[in-house]
Scaffold this active site. Sequence first.
Site, PDB file in Angstrom:
ATOM      1  N   HIS A 150       0.874  -1.173   0.000  1.00 31.55           N
ATOM      2  CA  HIS A 150       0.000   0.000   0.000  1.00 31.55           C
ATOM      3  C   HIS A 150       0.913   1.226   0.000  1.00 31.55           C
ATOM      4  O   HIS A 150       2.015   1.178   0.539  1.00 31.55           O
ATOM      5  CB  HIS A 150      -0.838  -0.048   1.286  1.00 31.55           C
ATOM      6  CG  HIS A 150      -1.898   0.998   1.390  1.00 31.55           C
ATOM      7  ND1 HIS A 150      -1.629   2.308   1.711  1.00 31.55           N
ATOM      8  CD2 HIS A 150      -3.245   0.922   1.235  1.00 31.55           C
ATOM      9  CE1 HIS A 150      -2.766   2.986   1.755  1.00 31.55           C
ATOM     10  NE2 HIS A 150      -3.764   2.178   1.467  1.00 31.55           N
ATOM     11  N   ASP A 227       3.344  -4.620   7.978  1.00 32.01           N
ATOM     12  CA  ASP A 227       2.115  -3.855   7.837  1.00 32.01           C
ATOM     13  C   ASP A 227       0.947  -4.825   8.066  1.00 32.01           C
ATOM     14  O   ASP A 227       0.659  -5.680   7.225  1.00 32.01           O
ATOM     15  CB  ASP A 227       2.062  -3.230   6.434  1.00 32.01           C
ATOM     16  CG  ASP A 227       0.767  -2.460   6.193  1.00 32.01           C
ATOM     17  OD1 ASP A 227      -0.158  -2.555   7.024  1.00 32.01           O
ATOM     18  OD2 ASP A 227       0.684  -1.772   5.158  1.00 32.01           O
ATOM     19  N   GLN A 230      -4.222  -5.102   6.997  1.00 31.71           N
ATOM     20  CA  GLN A 230      -5.223  -6.020   6.455  1.00 31.71           C
ATOM     21  C   GLN A 230      -5.140  -7.415   7.071  1.00 31.71           C
ATOM     22  O   GLN A 230      -5.897  -8.301   6.681  1.00 31.71           O
ATOM     23  CB  GLN A 230      -5.059  -6.133   4.927  1.00 31.71           C
ATOM     24  CG  GLN A 230      -5.295  -4.838   4.175  1.00 31.71           C
ATOM     25  CD  GLN A 230      -6.746  -4.369   4.193  1.00 31.71           C
ATOM     26  OE1 GLN A 230      -7.664  -5.134   4.492  1.00 31.71           O
ATOM     27  NE2 GLN A 230      -6.956  -3.111   3.863  1.00 31.71           N
ATOM     28  N   LYS A 253     -10.171  -0.273  10.591  1.00 31.97           N
ATOM     29  CA  LYS A 253     -10.351  -1.445   9.719  1.00 31.97           C
ATOM     30  C   LYS A 253     -10.714  -2.691  10.527  1.00 31.97           C
ATOM     31  O   LYS A 253     -10.888  -3.765   9.970  1.00 31.97           O
ATOM     32  CB  LYS A 253      -9.067  -1.702   8.923  1.00 31.97           C
ATOM     33  CG  LYS A 253      -8.760  -0.632   7.877  1.00 31.97           C
ATOM     34  CD  LYS A 253      -7.521  -0.994   7.095  1.00 31.97           C
ATOM     35  CE  LYS A 253      -6.962   0.166   6.310  1.00 31.97           C
ATOM     36  NZ  LYS A 253      -7.781   0.544   5.159  1.00 31.97           N
ATOM     37  N   CYS A 393      -4.723   2.518  -3.659  1.00 31.04           N
ATOM     38  CA  CYS A 393      -3.495   2.995  -3.011  1.00 31.04           C
ATOM     39  C   CYS A 393      -2.364   1.984  -3.157  1.00 31.04           C
ATOM     40  O   CYS A 393      -1.544   1.828  -2.229  1.00 31.04           O
ATOM     41  CB  CYS A 393      -3.722   3.334  -1.537  1.00 31.04           C
ATOM     42  SG  CYS A 393      -4.893   4.665  -1.295  1.00 31.04           S
TER      43      CYS A 393
HETATM   44  N1  PLP Z   1      -1.559  -0.742   4.603  1.00 33.72           N
HETATM   45  C1  PLP Z   1      -2.524  -1.471   4.034  1.00 33.72           C
HETATM   46  C2  PLP Z   1      -2.228  -2.878   3.611  1.00 33.72           C
HETATM   47  C3  PLP Z   1      -3.791  -0.923   3.853  1.00 33.72           C
HETATM   48  O1  PLP Z   1      -4.753  -1.648   3.278  1.00 33.72           O
HETATM   49  C4  PLP Z   1      -4.028   0.410   4.279  1.00 33.72           C
HETATM   50  C5  PLP Z   1      -5.346   1.036   4.048  1.00 33.72           C
HETATM   51  O2  PLP Z   1      -6.124   0.617   3.231  1.00 33.72           O
HETATM   52  C6  PLP Z   1      -2.992   1.108   4.879  1.00 33.72           C
HETATM   53  C7  PLP Z   1      -1.773   0.508   5.024  1.00 33.72           C
HETATM   54  C8  PLP Z   1      -3.195   2.505   5.362  1.00 33.72           C
HETATM   55  O3  PLP Z   1      -4.121   2.516   6.400  1.00 33.72           O
HETATM   56  P1  PLP Z   1      -4.624   3.886   7.013  1.00 33.72           P
HETATM   57  O4  PLP Z   1      -5.208   4.663   5.877  1.00 33.72           O
HETATM   58  O5  PLP Z   1      -5.629   3.477   8.020  1.00 33.72           O
HETATM   59  O6  PLP Z   1      -3.439   4.560   7.584  1.00 33.72           O
END
Ligand code: PLP
Length: 443
Positions: A150, A227, A230, A253, A393
């Site tokens: 992401h 990370d 998800q 999430k 993203c």
């Molecule tokens: N990393 C992953 C795998 C994501 O799916 C997301 C958001 O969709 C993020 C990071 C960023 O999350 P946030 O927008 O809550 O900071």
Amino acid sequence: MTQTVSRPAAGAQKPPLPLDVEAIRADFPILTRTVRDGKRLVYLDSGATSQKPRSVLDAERDFYENHNAAPHRGAHQLAEEATGLYEGARARIAEFISAAVEEVVFTRNTTDAINTVAYALSNAATAKEPSFRRYAVGQGDEIVVTEMEHHANLVPWQQLCERTGATLRWLGLTDDGRLDLSDLGTVVNERTRLVAVTQQSNILGTINPLEPIVARAREVGALVLVDGAQSVPHQPVDVATLGADFLVFSGHKMLGPTGVGVLWGRYEVLDALPPFMTGGSMIEVVRMEGSTFMPPPQRFEAGVPMTAQVVGLGAAVDYLQALGMDRVQAHEEALTGYALEQLQAIPGVTVIGPPDTVARGGAISFTVEGIHPHDVGQVLDDLGIAVRVGHHCAWPVVRRYGVPATTRATFYVHTGYDDVDTLVEGVRAAQRFFGVTPEEATA
Ligand code: PLP
């Protein structure tokens, strides 16, 4: 990507779902509303942000109605109660990922947590305090990510490299949506200072094999950031088993409020990092000539924190624990298997990502031949189905698979087979609407 074989999914398997979908739906007030002229809301966008059960909404409301005060400050009863609720939530969230309480730092979200680490690593190079320089990143060093990340786990590392003169390297992807680890041994090398990798892709659904990556990082003395945006909401995650140095995730999430996320760090590593944000609440002693800082986690929580949101996240964790994360994972796996089978049986539909449930979570991205994903999304929206369309993203991923964008459905605890059936019907309706009949699509 391989084009999906077009065959009707007659007799598709619907194994009993581990979670009681009807009972769970009753806990989510928003699922009782209708959209687009009275249609049932089919919410398949939990990967972007999840809906909130009543217990989370109640916890936030109760905080504001009965206990609102700034934690860690004030000599009055409300401040004491707010501190107890804030720290109590920290303890429950720490237990949820089998971490020590002082290793859990509250941030705004995953993005904020990753930036906190990235800025700490670049600030380390110029830190006055020698103990803060241990993990400094500079010229000649390398940061490793993957092509699956992401933007939140890519852009902050690009920026760190720009600030420090370090080099960004990455692991690529295979045609079936998995990490290509064939050059792991060279991409992660003696110059690597940190490897940042997602546990579960938000666009492909892939669950990554972290073990070999962590093992290689350990061999060369690099830090590992996972990370979990998800993964933590959808499967049991335990930091001891993970073996990484950092795990980051977002409350919104995982049934919790927006505005709160978690940076978990191994204490020894957190303790050797300088702060990113500075100000109130994170200091030990302040003089005009300079200041000293609190130990973790307070060192990384400058200012009055997002207290009600932390309390709400505590309630979300309670809700997930009551369901059982093993069952949450099994529930989504059953739905994913069914949805993959149904979607891939539609002529013209191509799943971008692993075609089956092996090491895969409940995020399904697909394209429909002859229809732009934004148009697919619009037809689905007219039917009351909320999906996400675009590059999610993760722009390098859609570029890697040669598509402009995808339509993405994501599942959670309130998703049932009826939602998947409605989605599949919606995709067929989009084909009819745009005159791309199944026969034409495969011609
Ligand atoms: N990393 C992953 C795998 C994501 O799916 C997301 C958001 O969709 C993020 C990071 C960023 O999350 P946030 O927008 O809550 O900071």
